[in-house]
Design a protein around this motif. Sequence first.
Motif, mmCIF file in Angstrom:
data_model
loop_
_atom_site.group_PDB
_atom_site.id
_atom_site.type_symbol
_atom_site.label_atom_id
_atom_site.label_comp_id
_atom_site.label_asym_id
_atom_site.label_seq_id
_atom_site.Cartn_x
_atom_site.Cartn_y
_atom_site.Cartn_z
ATOM 1 N N MET A 1 38.901 63.011 52.077
ATOM 2 C CA MET A 1 39.595 62.150 53.012
ATOM 3 C C MET A 1 40.957 61.769 52.409
ATOM 4 O O MET A 1 41.051 61.447 51.247
ATOM 5 N N ILE A 2 41.996 61.842 53.218
ATOM 6 C CA ILE A 2 43.324 61.415 52.791
ATOM 7 C C ILE A 2 43.722 60.224 53.651
ATOM 8 O O ILE A 2 43.516 60.220 54.860
ATOM 9 N N LYS A 3 44.243 59.205 53.019
ATOM 10 C CA LYS A 3 44.590 57.985 53.740
ATOM 11 C C LYS A 3 45.847 57.376 53.143
ATOM 12 O O LYS A 3 46.025 57.389 51.937
ATOM 13 N N ASN A 4 46.710 56.869 54.016
ATOM 14 C CA ASN A 4 47.896 56.149 53.546
ATOM 15 C C ASN A 4 47.467 54.724 53.219
ATOM 16 O O ASN A 4 47.214 53.919 54.111
ATOM 17 N N PHE A 5 47.371 54.424 51.944
ATOM 18 C CA PHE A 5 46.979 53.094 51.491
ATOM 19 C C PHE A 5 47.853 52.025 52.130
ATOM 20 O O PHE A 5 47.382 50.950 52.483
ATOM 21 N N MET A 6 49.141 52.296 52.296
ATOM 22 C CA MET A 6 50.065 51.284 52.786
ATOM 23 C C MET A 6 49.671 50.814 54.190
ATOM 24 O O MET A 6 49.814 49.650 54.515
ATOM 25 N N GLU A 7 49.147 51.722 54.996
ATOM 26 C CA GLU A 7 48.717 51.330 56.335
ATOM 27 C C GLU A 7 47.548 50.348 56.263
ATOM 28 O O GLU A 7 47.511 49.345 56.988
ATOM 29 N N LEU A 8 46.609 50.611 55.380
ATOM 30 C CA LEU A 8 45.487 49.681 55.197
ATOM 31 C C LEU A 8 45.972 48.334 54.680
ATOM 32 O O LEU A 8 45.520 47.279 55.132
ATOM 33 N N ALA A 9 46.902 48.363 53.737
ATOM 34 C CA ALA A 9 47.415 47.129 53.155
ATOM 35 C C ALA A 9 48.203 46.317 54.183
ATOM 36 O O ALA A 9 48.082 45.094 54.248
ATOM 37 N N VAL A 10 49.018 46.992 55.006
ATOM 38 C CA VAL A 10 49.778 46.298 56.042
ATOM 39 C C VAL A 10 48.817 45.655 57.039
ATOM 40 O O VAL A 10 49.015 44.502 57.440
ATOM 41 N N ASP A 11 47.772 46.350 57.426
ATOM 42 C CA ASP A 11 46.772 45.771 58.325
ATOM 43 C C ASP A 11 46.176 44.500 57.719
ATOM 44 O O ASP A 11 46.053 43.474 58.384
ATOM 45 N N ARG A 12 45.820 44.588 56.458
ATOM 46 C CA ARG A 12 45.188 43.445 55.781
ATOM 47 C C ARG A 12 46.144 42.255 55.721
ATOM 48 O O ARG A 12 45.772 41.131 56.038
ATOM 49 N N VAL A 13 47.379 42.492 55.308
ATOM 50 C CA VAL A 13 48.354 41.399 55.198
ATOM 51 C C VAL A 13 48.688 40.847 56.578
ATOM 52 O O VAL A 13 48.771 39.635 56.767
ATOM 53 N N MET A 14 48.859 41.722 57.545
ATOM 54 C CA MET A 14 49.208 41.283 58.894
ATOM 55 C C MET A 14 48.122 40.366 59.458
ATOM 56 O O MET A 14 48.426 39.327 60.047
ATOM 57 N N ASN A 15 46.859 40.734 59.275
ATOM 58 C CA ASN A 15 45.765 39.878 59.731
ATOM 59 C C ASN A 15 45.760 38.539 59.005
ATOM 60 O O ASN A 15 45.453 37.510 59.595
ATOM 61 N N LYS A 16 46.118 38.559 57.745
ATOM 62 C CA LYS A 16 46.114 37.350 56.923
ATOM 63 C C LYS A 16 47.232 36.383 57.312
ATOM 64 O O LYS A 16 47.036 35.171 57.317
ATOM 65 N N ILE A 17 48.414 36.908 57.666
ATOM 66 C CA ILE A 17 49.571 36.026 57.900
ATOM 67 C C ILE A 17 50.049 36.007 59.342
ATOM 68 O O ILE A 17 51.112 35.464 59.628
ATOM 69 N N MET A 18 49.281 36.564 60.255
ATOM 70 C CA MET A 18 49.715 36.666 61.655
ATOM 71 C C MET A 18 50.204 35.317 62.191
ATOM 72 O O MET A 18 51.241 35.243 62.845
ATOM 73 N N HIS A 19 49.480 34.252 61.904
ATOM 74 C CA HIS A 19 49.866 32.933 62.427
ATOM 75 C C HIS A 19 51.157 32.410 61.802
ATOM 76 O O HIS A 19 51.809 31.552 62.369
ATOM 77 N N GLU A 20 51.559 32.931 60.666
ATOM 78 C CA GLU A 20 52.774 32.484 59.985
ATOM 79 C C GLU A 20 54.020 33.273 60.397
ATOM 80 O O GLU A 20 55.130 32.910 60.015
ATOM 81 N N LEU A 21 53.839 34.336 61.179
ATOM 82 C CA LEU A 21 54.976 35.177 61.550
ATOM 83 C C LEU A 21 55.796 34.589 62.691
ATOM 84 O O LEU A 21 56.860 35.099 63.011
ATOM 85 N N ASN A 22 55.327 33.526 63.315
ATOM 86 C CA ASN A 22 56.037 32.883 64.426
ATOM 87 C C ASN A 22 56.442 33.894 65.495
ATOM 88 O O ASN A 22 57.603 33.991 65.876
ATOM 89 N N LEU A 23 55.467 34.648 65.956
ATOM 90 C CA LEU A 23 55.738 35.680 66.946
ATOM 91 C C LEU A 23 56.096 35.064 68.296
ATOM 92 O O LEU A 23 55.471 34.118 68.747
ATOM 93 N N VAL A 24 57.124 35.604 68.925
ATOM 94 C CA VAL A 24 57.470 35.221 70.281
ATOM 95 C C VAL A 24 56.349 35.694 71.207
ATOM 96 O O VAL A 24 55.986 35.036 72.162
ATOM 97 N N CYS A 25 55.798 36.847 70.894
ATOM 98 C CA CYS A 25 54.708 37.431 71.673
ATOM 99 C C CYS A 25 53.701 38.030 70.698
ATOM 100 O O CYS A 25 54.084 38.647 69.715
ATOM 101 N N SER A 26 52.431 37.854 71.002
ATOM 102 C CA SER A 26 51.413 38.419 70.125
ATOM 103 C C SER A 26 50.590 39.492 70.835
ATOM 104 O O SER A 26 49.466 39.767 70.449
ATOM 105 N N CYS A 27 51.190 40.127 71.862
ATOM 106 C CA CYS A 27 50.484 41.197 72.566
ATOM 107 C C CYS A 27 50.303 42.391 71.623
ATOM 108 O O CYS A 27 50.981 42.514 70.592
#
Length: 90
Positions: A1-27
């Motif tokens: 299996m080949i996987k881009n670690f960065m994609e997994l890491a971005v998913d993890r961080v994004m889930n962790k800080i989503m509320h801190e990103l002050n998104l205009v839209c969260s769709c």
Amino acid sequence: MIKNFMELAVDRVMNKIMHELNLVCSCERCQMDIKAIALNNLAPHYVVSGVGEIFAEVNQLYIQHETNIIAELASASALVGKHPRHNNHK
């Protein structure tokens, strides 16, 4: 299996800080745009191994890259907030 670690890491961080990103839209479209922009600005880090080994490596490298990922997500969030591409935004 080949996987881009960065994609997994971005998913993890994004889930962790989503509320801190002050998104205009969260769709889903805006979230995917933020993720794509951040990933395009971060160096890929591909790993080849079994699923268990990938997650062990992700945990180790996650800490090393977390600050860069947060910075790229914040920048991407600001950009998407200024120029959202979903259909129902006015």
